[in-house]
Design a protein around this motif. Structure first.
Motif, PDB file in Angstrom:
ATOM      1  N   THR A 132      17.810   2.499  89.156  1.00  0.00           N
ATOM      2  CA  THR A 132      19.127   2.939  89.616  1.00  0.00           C
ATOM      3  C   THR A 132      19.249   2.821  91.129  1.00  0.00           C
ATOM      4  N   ARG A 133      18.216   3.264  91.856  1.00  0.00           N
ATOM      5  CA  ARG A 133      18.268   3.203  93.317  1.00  0.00           C
ATOM      6  C   ARG A 133      18.276   1.758  93.825  1.00  0.00           C
ATOM      7  N   LEU A 134      17.568   0.871  93.141  1.00  0.00           N
ATOM      8  CA  LEU A 134      17.601  -0.549  93.526  1.00  0.00           C
ATOM      9  C   LEU A 134      18.994  -1.122  93.305  1.00  0.00           C
ATOM     10  N   ASN A 135      19.676  -0.668  92.263  1.00  0.00           N
ATOM     11  CA  ASN A 135      21.067  -1.093  92.053  1.00  0.00           C
ATOM     12  C   ASN A 135      21.963  -0.568  93.166  1.00  0.00           C
ATOM     13  N   TYR A 136      21.769   0.691  93.587  1.00  0.00           N
ATOM     14  CA  TYR A 136      22.553   1.240  94.695  1.00  0.00           C
ATOM     15  C   TYR A 136      22.302   0.454  95.977  1.00  0.00           C
ATOM     16  N   PHE A 137      21.044   0.143  96.233  1.00  0.00           N
ATOM     17  CA  PHE A 137      20.693  -0.648  97.416  1.00  0.00           C
ATOM     18  C   PHE A 137      21.329  -2.026  97.357  1.00  0.00           C
ATOM     19  N   HIS A 138      21.221  -2.671  96.208  1.00  0.00           N
ATOM     20  CA  HIS A 138      21.707  -4.048  96.091  1.00  0.00           C
ATOM     21  C   HIS A 138      23.222  -4.150  95.940  1.00  0.00           C
ATOM     22  N   LEU A 139      23.920  -3.027  95.830  1.00  0.00           N
ATOM     23  CA  LEU A 139      25.386  -3.135  95.834  1.00  0.00           C
ATOM     24  C   LEU A 139      25.881  -3.603  97.193  1.00  0.00           C
ATOM     25  N   TRP A 140      25.032  -3.451  98.234  1.00  0.00           N
ATOM     26  CA  TRP A 140      25.438  -3.910  99.558  1.00  0.00           C
ATOM     27  C   TRP A 140      25.377  -5.429  99.689  1.00  0.00           C
ATOM     28  N   PHE A 141      24.741  -6.091  98.712  1.00  0.00           N
ATOM     29  CA  PHE A 141      24.780  -7.563  98.754  1.00  0.00           C
ATOM     30  C   PHE A 141      26.170  -8.072  98.376  1.00  0.00           C
ATOM     31  N   PRO A 142      26.690  -7.737  97.202  1.00  0.00           N
ATOM     32  CA  PRO A 142      28.080  -8.150  96.929  1.00  0.00           C
ATOM     33  C   PRO A 142      29.067  -7.475  97.865  1.00  0.00           C
ATOM     34  N   GLY A 143      28.754  -6.237  98.300  1.00  0.00           N
ATOM     35  CA  GLY A 143      29.655  -5.555  99.225  1.00  0.00           C
ATOM     36  C   GLY A 143      29.816  -6.323 100.520  1.00  0.00           C
ATOM     37  N   GLY A 144      28.716  -6.835 101.042  1.00  0.00           N
ATOM     38  CA  GLY A 144      28.780  -7.635 102.266  1.00  0.00           C
ATOM     39  C   GLY A 144      29.494  -8.953 102.066  1.00  0.00           C
ATOM     40  N   ILE A 145      29.342  -9.545 100.865  1.00  0.00           N
ATOM     41  CA  ILE A 145      30.055 -10.788 100.572  1.00  0.00           C
ATOM     42  C   ILE A 145      31.555 -10.541 100.558  1.00  0.00           C
ATOM     43  N   PHE A 264      27.840   2.388  89.821  1.00  0.00           N
ATOM     44  CA  PHE A 264      27.764   3.218  88.611  1.00  0.00           C
ATOM     45  C   PHE A 264      26.625   2.756  87.708  1.00  0.00           C
ATOM     46  N   ALA A 265      25.563   2.227  88.326  1.00  0.00           N
ATOM     47  CA  ALA A 265      24.454   1.677  87.550  1.00  0.00           C
ATOM     48  C   ALA A 265      23.686   2.749  86.782  1.00  0.00           C
ATOM     49  N   GLY A 266      23.627   3.961  87.342  1.00  0.00           N
ATOM     50  CA  GLY A 266      22.821   5.014  86.719  1.00  0.00           C
ATOM     51  C   GLY A 266      23.113   5.233  85.249  1.00  0.00           C
ATOM     52  N   PRO A 267      24.344   5.600  84.878  1.00  0.00           N
ATOM     53  CA  PRO A 267      24.636   5.839  83.452  1.00  0.00           C
ATOM     54  C   PRO A 267      24.534   4.577  82.599  1.00  0.00           C
ATOM     55  N   VAL A 268      24.830   3.410  83.185  1.00  0.00           N
ATOM     56  CA  VAL A 268      24.742   2.158  82.412  1.00  0.00           C
ATOM     57  C   VAL A 268      23.298   1.870  82.037  1.00  0.00           C
ATOM     58  N   VAL A 269      22.391   1.951  83.031  1.00  0.00           N
ATOM     59  CA  VAL A 269      20.969   1.681  82.773  1.00  0.00           C
ATOM     60  C   VAL A 269      20.407   2.720  81.808  1.00  0.00           C
ATOM     61  N   HIS A 270      20.821   3.967  81.966  1.00  0.00           N
ATOM     62  CA  HIS A 270      20.317   5.033  81.090  1.00  0.00           C
ATOM     63  C   HIS A 270      20.753   4.814  79.644  1.00  0.00           C
ATOM     64  N   CYS A 312      26.591  -8.598  87.934  1.00  0.00           N
ATOM     65  CA  CYS A 312      26.396  -7.516  88.906  1.00  0.00           C
ATOM     66  C   CYS A 312      25.044  -6.833  88.766  1.00  0.00           C
ATOM     67  N   TYR A 313      24.478  -6.785  87.554  1.00  0.00           N
ATOM     68  CA  TYR A 313      23.211  -6.075  87.370  1.00  0.00           C
ATOM     69  C   TYR A 313      21.989  -6.993  87.350  1.00  0.00           C
ATOM     70  N   PHE A 314      22.193  -8.306  87.386  1.00  0.00           N
ATOM     71  CA  PHE A 314      21.079  -9.229  87.210  1.00  0.00           C
ATOM     72  C   PHE A 314      19.923  -8.964  88.186  1.00  0.00           C
ATOM     73  N   TRP A 315      20.182  -9.136  89.476  1.00  0.00           N
ATOM     74  CA  TRP A 315      19.093  -9.127  90.469  1.00  0.00           C
ATOM     75  C   TRP A 315      18.372  -7.780  90.516  1.00  0.00           C
ATOM     76  N   PRO A 316      19.070  -6.657  90.771  1.00  0.00           N
ATOM     77  CA  PRO A 316      18.327  -5.390  90.878  1.00  0.00           C
ATOM     78  C   PRO A 316      17.668  -4.948  89.588  1.00  0.00           C
ATOM     79  N   THR A 317      18.268  -5.270  88.436  1.00  0.00           N
ATOM     80  CA  THR A 317      17.673  -4.849  87.169  1.00  0.00           C
ATOM     81  C   THR A 317      16.432  -5.676  86.848  1.00  0.00           C
ATOM     82  N   MET A 318      16.425  -6.956  87.215  1.00  0.00           N
ATOM     83  CA  MET A 318      15.215  -7.768  87.058  1.00  0.00           C
ATOM     84  C   MET A 318      14.069  -7.167  87.876  1.00  0.00           C
TER      85      MET A 318
END
Length: 431
Positions: A132-145, A264-270, A312-318
């Motif tokens: 979940t935290r890696l998803n939060y961190f990696h949201l800044w990749f699409p966010g920056g784009i 909102f990765a937390g509930p999705v991953v869970h 959206c979940y590919f990179w951090p979830t891998m």
């Protein structure tokens, strides 16, 4: 966690560093045609330049992954700041192919060091909630784009009667602001050791974990997930510019959806589990690519929306899957995953750059020269023929790429059922 470690501040600084990485993608995606026009580059030249960032990235992330446990994450991030600063300045003062080539390489090296240090840093800061935290961190990749594409769209000054940017150097220089901020923040903060070191996993145990067949499978699948997400995102403006008047807006929509999805990765991953999320992503990624390659008008925006949901979940979830299921691979495992993905994208971009140019040439009248049809003195009829050729070539590239997420659907379905059966065995009561 020692009291001197301010994990929230470290997390914010990590997000700022990733913002620089993503701004380089978003701004570059909006300036490729401007550079082609300003420096007389072909699409193959542009493909080589953009791919440079993708092979500079794996070079840095793999080397960084092997030394991060030894020299620490802080030194890697200082190096990232130096590479980013040098690459941005060299881009601002670029004079042609080679200066763009080397500036993009420097930025790619900086991007790789950010991932090499920040992925294990986030995993070390939040060991109880890594995916979940890696998803939060990696949201800044699409966010920056999103931010980068909006900067180009709303602050770019067009050359009269064209879509080319007259003030592109200023747009690139914007990246200096977050670079200076993250460099300052990291220089003032204490860092933890990596999770592998704190857990007492030996180097030999780490290398033993790297030869696990599941890790090899994830490396191969990372090739496909990275190409699906990053190649399409980086080239969407080029591939669909002659199909839609708002091709760059398609990228903004796609990455905007990615930001919301990762937030909102937390509930999705869970709810779905990491392997379930990856299967879900492959299905929606394939559907989105199909719509982008077979649609026009407003349906392109629907395609971008669905594609964004998919990738959206590919990179951090891998990365999270490997960190949770193969924890002994440590920082090296996470960074080999990232390096493999970026290396695959770099090779694919070079190949597709030449393929795109050949497709355009094939769709022009027999014996026609692409350079002649794109020259300033080309007749209106020649310009129309070139635009028609590009309008056909772009979706053709997308349709070739569609094969990759279709293969991923099959692979992730197998992974999902394998992990579910493994979990059932693990909870089987003893008699």
């Amino acid at each position: 966690m020692p009291a001197s470690i301010q994990r929230n501040k470290l997390f914010v600084a990590s997000c700022m560093a990733l913002l620089v990485t993503s701004l380089s993608f978003g701004i570059r995606a909006g300036l490729l045609d401007t550079w082609k026009h300003s420096f007389g580059l072909t699409q193959e030249d542009a493909g080589i330049i953009t791919s440079t960032a993708f092979w500079g990235f794996p070079l840095a992330i793999i080397i960084g992954g092997f030394i991060v446990d030894i020299i620490g994450m802080k030194k890697l991030l200082v190096g990232a700041g130096i590479f980013h600063l040098a690459g941005i300045l060299l881009t601002v003062f670029a004079t042609g192919f080679w200066t763009l080539f080397f500036s993009t390489l420097l930025i790619g090296l900086g991007n790789g060091l950010v991932e090499a240090a920040c992925n294990p840093l986030v995993a070390s800061l939040y060991p109880e909630n890594k995916t979940t935290r890696l998803n939060y961190f990696h949201l800044w990749f699409p966010g920056g784009i999103v931010i980068g594409t909006l900067i180009v769209r709303f602050f770019g000054v067009h050359i009269p009667d064209t879509l080319y940017m007259a003030n592109w150097q200023i747009l690139v220089a914007v990246m200096l602001i977050p670079t200076i901020i993250y460099g300052y923040l990291f220089s003032k903060l204490d860092f933890p050791v990596t999770e592998r070191v704190s857990s007492g996993v030996s180097t030999s145990e780490m290398y033993g974990a790297l030869i696990n067949p599941l890790f090899f499978l994830m490396i191969i699948l990372m090739f496909g997930t990275a190409i699906t997400e990053l190649f399409t995102g980086q080239w969407i403006d080029v591939l669909l510019k002659n199909v839609s008047d708002n091709a760059l807006l398609l990228l903004t929509i796609e990455t905007g959806v990615m930001v919301l999805g990762r937030a909102f990765a937390g509930p999705v991953v869970h709810r779905l589990s990491p392997s379930g999320v990856l299967l879900f992503s492959a299905i929606f990624g394939a559907l989105g690519l199909y719509l982008l390659g077979h649609s026009t008008g407003n349906m392109l925006f629907v395609g971008a929306l669905i594609f964004g949901i998919g990738v959206c979940y590919f990179w951090p979830t891998m990365l999270g899957f490997v960190s949770e299921n193969l924890p002994k691979t440590g920082a090296v495992g996470m960074n080999l995953m990232g390096g493999a993905g970026m290396f695959a994208v770099s090779i694919y971009m070079i190949f597709m750059g030449g393929y795109y140019d050949r497709l355009v040439a094939e769709k022009l009248p027999a014996g026609a020269s692409v350079s002649a049809y794109s020259a300033p003195d080309a007749t209106p009829a020649m310009a129309t023929a070139l635009n028609d050729a590009k309008a056909a070539a772009g979706p053709a590239i997308i349709n070739v790429t569609l094969v990759i997420p279709i293969i991923l659907i099959i692979a992730f379905a197998g992974l999902f059922f394998y992990m579910r059966s493994k979990k059932k065995v693990a909870v089987q009561p003893a008699y």
